[in-house]
Each structure stands twice: as structure tokens, then as C-alpha cells.
Design an enzyme around this catalytic site. Structure first.
Site, short mmCIF file in Angstrom:
data_model
loop_
_atom_site.label_atom_id
_atom_site.label_comp_id
_atom_site.label_asym_id
_atom_site.label_seq_id
_atom_site.Cartn_x
_atom_site.Cartn_y
_atom_site.Cartn_z
N ILE A 95 -0.64 -49.74 33.24
CA ILE A 95 -1.43 -50.39 34.29
C ILE A 95 -2.56 -49.45 34.71
CG2 ILE A 95 -1.35 -51.48 36.57
CD1 ILE A 95 0.46 -52.86 34.45
N ASP A 150 3.63 -44.90 53.03
CA ASP A 150 3.17 -43.95 52.00
C ASP A 150 3.37 -42.53 52.54
OD1 ASP A 150 1.17 -44.61 49.37
OD2 ASP A 150 1.15 -42.52 50.03
N ASN A 170 8.50 -49.34 45.58
CA ASN A 170 7.49 -49.08 44.56
C ASN A 170 7.29 -47.58 44.28
OD1 ASN A 170 4.85 -49.52 43.08
ND2 ASN A 170 4.06 -48.54 44.94
N LYS A 227 13.99 -44.09 35.85
CA LYS A 227 13.68 -45.52 35.80
C LYS A 227 14.84 -46.34 35.20
CE LYS A 227 9.48 -45.78 37.65
NZ LYS A 227 9.24 -46.49 38.91
N THR A 263 -4.08 -47.79 37.01
CA THR A 263 -4.16 -47.17 38.35
C THR A 263 -4.74 -45.77 38.17
OG1 THR A 263 -1.88 -46.40 38.17
CG2 THR A 263 -2.21 -48.52 39.26
N TYR A 294 11.60 -38.90 33.93
CA TYR A 294 11.03 -40.18 34.41
C TYR A 294 11.82 -41.34 33.80
CZ TYR A 294 7.47 -43.78 35.35
OH TYR A 294 6.79 -44.91 35.77
#
Ligand SMILES: NC(=O)c1ccc[n+]([C@@H]2O[C@H](COP(=O)([O-])OP(=O)(O)OC[C@H]3O[C@@H](n4cnc5c(N)ncnc54)[C@H](O)[C@@H]3O)[C@@H](O)[C@H]2O)c1
Length: 247
Positions: free
Chosen positions: A188, A36, A89, A159, A190, A155
Site C-alpha cells: 500500500i 496515535d 491498525n 502479523k 503509505t 514482523y
């Protein structure tokens, strides 16, 4: 256990989806390199894995920095003696805005982290996997890589690039015993979504055919499946995990 005696690498594993994937792979027996840019968050993921009886080690890497990304595979090999599985990821969203208002710097950030970062990580993993004659990779894409993303053009473009990269490299290396797949999450829960007021979250959930937001564990389950031998004849797929949103 799916990944006994194997080692895995997960980028952006300090939070959210990446952390859930790292925990899941470790629970299935893999030794996990947690990477990370946020060292504290990464160390916390390692501590969670160890507290659950798993093996993990942290390595700092901003996926937009070539040297930092290239250091990850050697770190895995030095630390765990091998690398079998990789999950790319890392990806960054942005504030929605009309295309004419997006600055070149905003475009560059999205492409650099989300697309170029995935490419760099994948490239260094491939060098190792081709030499080894085996390996399994999952790239975390998005519904934004499959359908239109008004107000989120950088974005979406990044992707879509991740999806193209997945499919192209999957074909390129299919004969060499290496599989490359992608998971495309829907909404999702998060950090970004979790911090919204309850009504806003309920509004998002209501638009999803299954009437709930996805959880990071939903993505971890799909990722573990695609990485594993259970998916031994599957390569180049983009698996939507979206509660039916794009069905
Ligand atoms: N959450 C969703 O609804 C959703 C939907 C579709 C796709 N995705 C994708 O899933 C992936 C993870 O998203 P999330 O929601 O878990 O994010 P998150 O914000 O919860 O966690 C992101 C993690 O990435 C790290 N990070 C940020 N920039 C980085 C960089 N340059 N290099 C390495 N690490 C970096 C952060 O420190 C953090 O630990 C991303 O690729 C995202 O585009 C998420």
C-alpha cells in the site's frame, strides 16, 4: 451512511492506512476517536475529518503501553457517549535482515507494538463490547500474516499472531453479537513506499497482478465493509486486499 449514530476508535490514525480509515468512517457518519503516538499527526487527522463535516477527537496512545491503551475506550465513552466500532491498525515494520542478525530488542519491538499492542487494544474493547452485547472490530494484519516473510521474521511472526488473535476471539465472542475480522493489506502506498523513487515504485507495482500499488483508501473501503452491517454474517475472516498478489 453506514455508521450513523455510532462511535469508532482507530489506533495509529495519524497517517497512512489509519488516517484513511478514520476519514472513511467519519464520512459514513461515525464519531471517531483518532489515536496515535504522534500528537501533531493525530490532530491533523481530526482537523481533516472536521473540515469534511465529520466528528472526531484525538487521544494519545502508544499501543505498547497498557495504561495508555486502556484509556482509549473510556475516552470514547466520555467523549461520544458510546463505542461501537474499533480498528486496531498500529503495527511497525523493520529493516529487512537475515534471522541470525536480528537482535532481541528488534524482536521485542515488533512483537510489543504489532502483536501485544493489538492484543491489549482488542482486550479492552472486548470488555466493553461484551457488556454492551454488540460491537465490531477489524484488526489490520498483512500478507506477512498469511505467507512467509523472509528477512522480516519478527514482523511476519507478529502479523501471524494478529491473524490467530482475530480468528480465536471471533469464535470466542460470536454468540455475544460481536464480530472480529482482519484486513490483510498487500503493498500500500503509505509513507514508506511513497518516499521511494518512481522506478522502485514501478518495480513493486509490476509484481502485483493488478499492476498498481494499493492506496490507503482501498484498505479503508474493505475495513468499512467488514465493520458494517453489510458484513453481518461475517466473522473471523482475513480479507486480503492486495491486487491479487496472494490469489
Ligand atoms: N503500507 C503497507 O504496505 C502495509 C502492508 C501491510 C500491512 N500494513 C499495516 O498497516 C498498518 C498501518 O501501516 P501504514 O503503512 O499506514 O503506516 P504509516 O507508517 O503510514 O503510519 C503509521 C502510524 O502509526 C503510528 N504509530 C507508530 N507506532 C505506534 C504505536 N506504538 N502506537 C500507536 N501508533 C503508532 C505512527 O505515528 C503513524 O501515524 C500497520 O499495522 C502495518 O503493518 C501496511
Amino acid at each position: 451512511m453506514l455508521f450513523e449514530n455510532q462511535a469508532a476508535l482507530v489506533t495509529a490514525a495519524g497517517a497512512g492506512i489509519g488516517r484513511a480509515i478514520a476519514l472513511r468512517l467519519a464520512a459514513e457518519g461515525a464519531a471517531v476517536v483518532v489515536s496515535d503516538v504522534n500528537d501533531e499527526a493525530g490532530a491533523e487527522t481530526v482537523a481533516l475529518i472536521e473540515a469534511a463535516g465529520g466528528r472526531a477527537a484525538y487521544k494519545h496512545a502508544n499501543v505498547a503501553e497498557v495504561e495508555e491503551v486502556n484509556a482509549l475506550v473510556p475516552f470514547a465513552v466520555e467523549t461520544f457517549g458510546r463505542l461501537d466500532l474499533a480498528v486496531n491498525n498500529a503495527g511497525v515494520g523493520a529493516m529487512p535482515k537475515p534471522v541470525q542478525d536480528i537482535t532481541a530488542a528488534e524482536w521485542d519491538r515488533s512483537i510489543n507494538v504489532t502483536l501485544r499492542g493489538t492484543f491489549l487494544a482488542l482486550q479492552s474493547q472486548m470488555a466493553h463490547f461484551v457488556e454492551q452485547g454488540s460491537g465490531s472490530i477489524v484488526n489490520i494484519a498483512s500478507l506477512a500474516g498469511i505467507s512467509a516473510t523472509p528477512q522480516l521474521t519478527p514482523y511476519g511472526a507478529a502479523k501471524h499472531g494478529v491473524v490467530s488473535l482475530t480468528r480465536s476471539v471471533a469464535k470466542e465472542c460470536a454468540e455475544q453479537g460481536i464480530r472480529v475480522n482482519a484486513v490483510a493489506p498487500g503493498a500500500i502506498e503509505t509513507a514508506a513506499l511513497a518516499s521511494l523513487p518512481a522506478e522502485a515504485k514501478a518495480g513493486y507495482a509490476a509484481e502485483i497482478p493488478m499492476k498498481r500499488l494499493g492506496q490507503p483508501e482501498d484498505i479503508a473501503n474493505a475495513t468499512a465493509f467488514l465493520l458494517s452491517e453489510q458484513a453481518s454474517f461475517i466473522t473471523g475472516v482475513v480479507l486480503r486486499v492486495d491486487g491479487g498478489t496472494e490469489a
